[in-house]
Design a protein around this motif. Structure first.
Motif, mmCIF file in Angstrom:
data_model
loop_
_atom_site.group_PDB
_atom_site.id
_atom_site.type_symbol
_atom_site.label_atom_id
_atom_site.label_comp_id
_atom_site.label_asym_id
_atom_site.label_seq_id
_atom_site.Cartn_x
_atom_site.Cartn_y
_atom_site.Cartn_z
ATOM 1 N N CYS A 148 -14.796 15.264 -4.655
ATOM 2 C CA CYS A 148 -14.804 14.329 -3.539
ATOM 3 C C CYS A 148 -13.724 13.283 -3.793
ATOM 4 O O CYS A 148 -13.660 12.696 -4.874
ATOM 5 C CB CYS A 148 -16.172 13.663 -3.412
ATOM 6 S SG CYS A 148 -16.312 12.567 -1.991
ATOM 7 N N VAL A 149 -12.859 13.105 -2.801
ATOM 8 C CA VAL A 149 -11.813 12.090 -2.883
ATOM 9 C C VAL A 149 -12.191 10.973 -1.928
ATOM 10 O O VAL A 149 -12.289 11.189 -0.711
ATOM 11 C CB VAL A 149 -10.436 12.676 -2.516
ATOM 12 C CG1 VAL A 149 -9.353 11.610 -2.682
ATOM 13 C CG2 VAL A 149 -10.123 13.907 -3.352
ATOM 14 N N GLU A 150 -12.436 9.795 -2.466
ATOM 15 C CA GLU A 150 -12.925 8.669 -1.673
ATOM 16 C C GLU A 150 -11.881 7.549 -1.622
ATOM 17 O O GLU A 150 -11.406 7.086 -2.657
ATOM 18 C CB GLU A 150 -14.236 8.148 -2.245
ATOM 19 C CG GLU A 150 -14.822 6.982 -1.476
ATOM 20 C CD GLU A 150 -16.223 6.619 -1.927
ATOM 21 O OE1 GLU A 150 -16.565 5.422 -1.852
ATOM 22 O OE2 GLU A 150 -16.977 7.518 -2.363
ATOM 23 N N PHE A 151 -11.549 7.131 -0.396
ATOM 24 C CA PHE A 151 -10.558 6.079 -0.169
ATOM 25 C C PHE A 151 -11.234 4.806 0.329
ATOM 26 O O PHE A 151 -12.204 4.871 1.088
ATOM 27 C CB PHE A 151 -9.539 6.510 0.896
ATOM 28 C CG PHE A 151 -8.778 7.770 0.580
ATOM 29 C CD1 PHE A 151 -7.527 7.694 0.004
ATOM 30 C CD2 PHE A 151 -9.304 9.011 0.890
ATOM 31 C CE1 PHE A 151 -6.793 8.849 -0.266
ATOM 32 C CE2 PHE A 151 -8.601 10.173 0.625
ATOM 33 C CZ PHE A 151 -7.338 10.101 0.034
ATOM 34 N N VAL A 152 -10.705 3.683 -0.063
ATOM 35 C CA VAL A 152 -11.021 2.406 0.588
ATOM 36 C C VAL A 152 -10.072 2.285 1.777
ATOM 37 O O VAL A 152 -8.852 2.366 1.624
ATOM 38 C CB VAL A 152 -10.827 1.228 -0.361
ATOM 39 C CG1 VAL A 152 -11.050 -0.102 0.360
ATOM 40 C CG2 VAL A 152 -11.753 1.353 -1.576
ATOM 41 N N VAL A 153 -10.622 2.147 2.995
ATOM 42 C CA VAL A 153 -9.797 2.264 4.201
ATOM 43 C C VAL A 153 -10.097 1.162 5.214
ATOM 44 O O VAL A 153 -11.057 0.410 5.096
ATOM 45 C CB VAL A 153 -10.006 3.640 4.880
ATOM 46 C CG1 VAL A 153 -9.619 4.767 3.962
ATOM 47 C CG2 VAL A 153 -11.454 3.795 5.372
#
Length: 260
Positions: A251-256
């Motif tokens: 899982c690749v999680e970004f702060v967006v």
């Protein structure tokens, strides 16, 4: 269990064990410690009263809250209220910490379930709002990282800071991500304030981190969906596929932030 009986009933050890839910061996142990004093008859026969029921339940209740038997003895035999108060205060702090860890495990489990459901859904991404996160770099905490991960309160992650995205490669930065709260220790945590997240599920060959090229592809795909990276990136293991475990599902999680 009968908690309040007003008539003076005499019981044997089997009967009082049934009334209190406390094993006969434990009742004998409490007697050996001088916490209860049943009436002793011929042939070593013991009889117990309603008072003994209430006393046994109280002892068990205190002990189940983490109060040591030595302190219970001090309270019941010596009326040492000061020592008992200290023990209760100490145990309340421990119970509070235990509750925080239990809630962190609960939140972590719910989040991992959402990720699994995302992998099984037609879309391979999801978004939402996260409250404060805490990131702890693995440097100098090897002895603690296994404890935190195995306890279910932290997630092992690969961390990519936003300012490295324009580089040809990103530096190795691994650590622990706490999704709800972090333990009360002396380590320095990176605090990530409440934010919107965007995360996507990706298959990669085992033992390989996602390539910079693939990461840029995910970012461009995210842009087309109306989200812009504005903070750090966290990558963590989700599943593996096949008996040979040749593929990792990460899982690749970004702060967006939203851009449309």
């Amino acid at each position: 269990m009968v908690l309040f009986i007003f008539s003076q009933i005499i019981m044997n050890i089997q009967e009082i064990s049934k009334q209190t839910g406390i094993s006969k061996d434990m009742i004998r142990f409490y007697e050996k410690k001088g916490l209860i004093h049943p009436t002793r008859h011929e042939n070593n026969y013991r009889s117990y009263t309603v008072h003994d029921i209430h006393l046994l339940i109280l002892i068990k209740q205190y002990n189940s809250l983490g109060i040591p038997l030595s302190s219970i003895q001090s309270l019941l035999l010596d009326q040492d209220y000061q020592n008992t108060t200290k023990e209760f205060s100490k145990q309340i702090e421990q119970l509070k910490l235990d509750a925080e860890w239990a809630y962190a495990r609960y939140k972590n489990a719910k989040d991992l379930l959402n990720i699994i459901n995302t992998y099984k859904s037609p879309n391979n991404y999801d978004t939402g709002i996260r409250k404060d996160l805490y990131y702890l770099n693995n440097q100098n905490i090897a002895e603690k990282s296994i404890t935190y991960v195995n306890s279910g309160i932290a997630r092992a992650v690969y961390h990519i800071s936003q300012d490295t995205l324009q580089q040809s490669s990103y530096p190795t930065d691994t650590g622990l991500l706490f999704t709800e709260n972090h333990p009360n220790d002396n380590y320095t945590y990176q605090h990530i304030p409440e934010h919107m997240f965007y995360r996507t599920i990706v298959e990669v060959p085992s033992n390989q981190i996602i390539s910079m090229t693939k990461l840029q592809e995910l970012i461009q795909e995210m842009h087309t969906r109306g989200y812009q990276e504005c903070g750090d990136i966290f990558i963590y293991q989700t599943l593996v596929t096949g008996n040979a475990c040749e593929t990792d599902i990460i899982c690749v999680e970004f702060v967006v932030k939203q851009i449309k």
